[in-house]
Design an enzyme around this catalytic site. Structure first.
Site: not given
Length: 393
Positions: A152, A180, A326
């Site tokens: 990602n 992804q 995140c």
């Protein structure tokens, strides 16, 4: 109002208008519970079945192998925890990599505290894990191998088919976090020997709060949410029909437009990388240039802080990222960049730009021009850069 240049599509994507249009009737017109016996509820169930079939077809698997979840993190948690519990009598060893998303890494930490052993494989400087290293890590008590389809942060696509073949040759289950990759590149779970696959709607122009876990028929896995009999009694809870419909529509569009999008985004990505590497000195492009997601570019600029670069880009209306969305609140450098061998001081100067089907060459040019200006400005204020330049003379 200045133009918004959105280049953080790995974090989330804009929901396509066609997806929103497909979802709307299931909020106010066909709002029946899919578990109900009457015809009104059956309309919701029919829509859910259609979405399941669309996704199954995209992966070359039976629709019955698709289980809806709230997103990629839940799917990852379910795959690892569900298999660990179901196969604990066979063994308690799991193999993964050091560059996985935290939905995998933190789940592995959780399992370690409960008596499971995790092998975290190294990757090379491009972020690629060696299939030979995967095979060498297999033990008698290995029950699961989990390797992400594509990273990602740096966009590197892993040798999934080879790893899947190795796993199956040893009778071990293989899971891939494809959050992804799904909808961005072709995936065939049969040809690639994938037993479980995680995906999320909001990464492919679908809605947030919906995803799925593909589970190959015959795989033993414990239920993750207990309650009603939804999802073949494996994942309880009233189904998110609008989200499921939106996910199905997004997948339908993604599959239909994939070839065109891959070509366009790959060309723009390479143009972006080539310009930055040619025009901004002391810069590194992270990830594989050959095996890479079509829309991903990741750089490290020496002698600057990535956060400062992001803030100054934002002031110009350009959205980027320094790594995974995140962990955007963390001051620590990316675990992915550290895993590919970068020192802390270079890893701190990272920038991830991820394109969409709407990204234009003009936007890329404006972004590169902004990066050049901002990096030069930040370096002009850096004592480290000043000392470095003196040594180069």
């Amino acid at each position: 109002m200045k133009e918004l240049i959105y280049l953080d599509n790995a974090a989330t994507t804009k929901t396509r208008p066609e997806v929103v249009d497909a979802m709307l009737p299931y909020f106010t017109e066909y709002y029946g519970n899919a578990s109900a016996v009457y015809d009104f509820g059956a309309k919701s169930k029919e829509a859910m079945t259609q979405a399941r079939e669309t996704i199954g077809k995209a992966l070359n698997t039976d629709a019955g192998n698709i289980y809806f979840t709230a997103g990629g993190s839940e799917s990852d948690n379910w795959a690892l925890k569900g298999v660990a519990e179901a196969y604990q009598d066979k063994g308690r060893h799991i193999i993964t990599t050091k560059i996985e998303h935290h939905a995998i890494l933190h789940t592995c930490e959780y399992l370690e505290k409960r008596g499971y052993e995790i092998t975290y494989l190294d990757v090379d400087e491009t972020g690629t894990v060696s299939p030979e290293a995967v095979e060498a890590a297999i033990r008698e008590d290995t029950i699961l191998i989990s390797v992400m389809f594509a990273n990602n942060e740096i966009g590197t696509i892993e040798p999934i088919a080879q790893i899947g073949e190795i796993a199956h040759a040893h009778g071990i289950l293989f899971h891939t976090d494809a959050v992804q990759a799904f909808g961005q590149v072709p995936i065939d779970v049969e040809a690639m020997h994938i037993d479980m696959l995680s995906a999320s709607g909001h990464k492919l122009n679908g809605p947030k709060g919906i995803g799925f876990l593909y589970i190959r028929k015959g795989v033993k896995i414990r239920s993750f949410v207990h309650g009603g009999a939804q999802e073949k009694k494996r994942r309880a809870g009233t189904e998110n029909i609008p989200g499921i419909v939106g996910l199905g529509k997004a997948v339908e569009i993604a599959v239909a437009t994939m070839d065109e999008r891959m070509k366009k985004e790959s060309e723009l990505r390479d143009y972006l990388i080539d310009r930055v590497m040619a025009e901004v000195p002391y810069t590194r492009c992270n990830g594989s240039r050959e095996h890479r997601l079509p829309n991903n570019a990741n750089f490290c600029f020496r002698f600057i802080e990535g956060e400062s670069l992001l803030i100054m880009l934002d002031m110009k209306g350009i959205c980027g990222s320094s790594g995974s969305a995140c962990t955007s609140g963390s001051l620590d450098p990316s675990h992915v960049l550290l895993a590919i061998g970068l020192p802390h001081e270079i890893a701190h100067g990272s920038l991830r730009l991820t394109l969409s089907h709407e990204t234009t060459k003009e936007q890329i040019d404006k972004t590169v021009d902004a990066i050049k200006e901002i990096v030069a400005r930040l370096r002009s204020m850096s004592p480290l850069y000043e000392d470095f330049i003196k040594t180069q003379k």
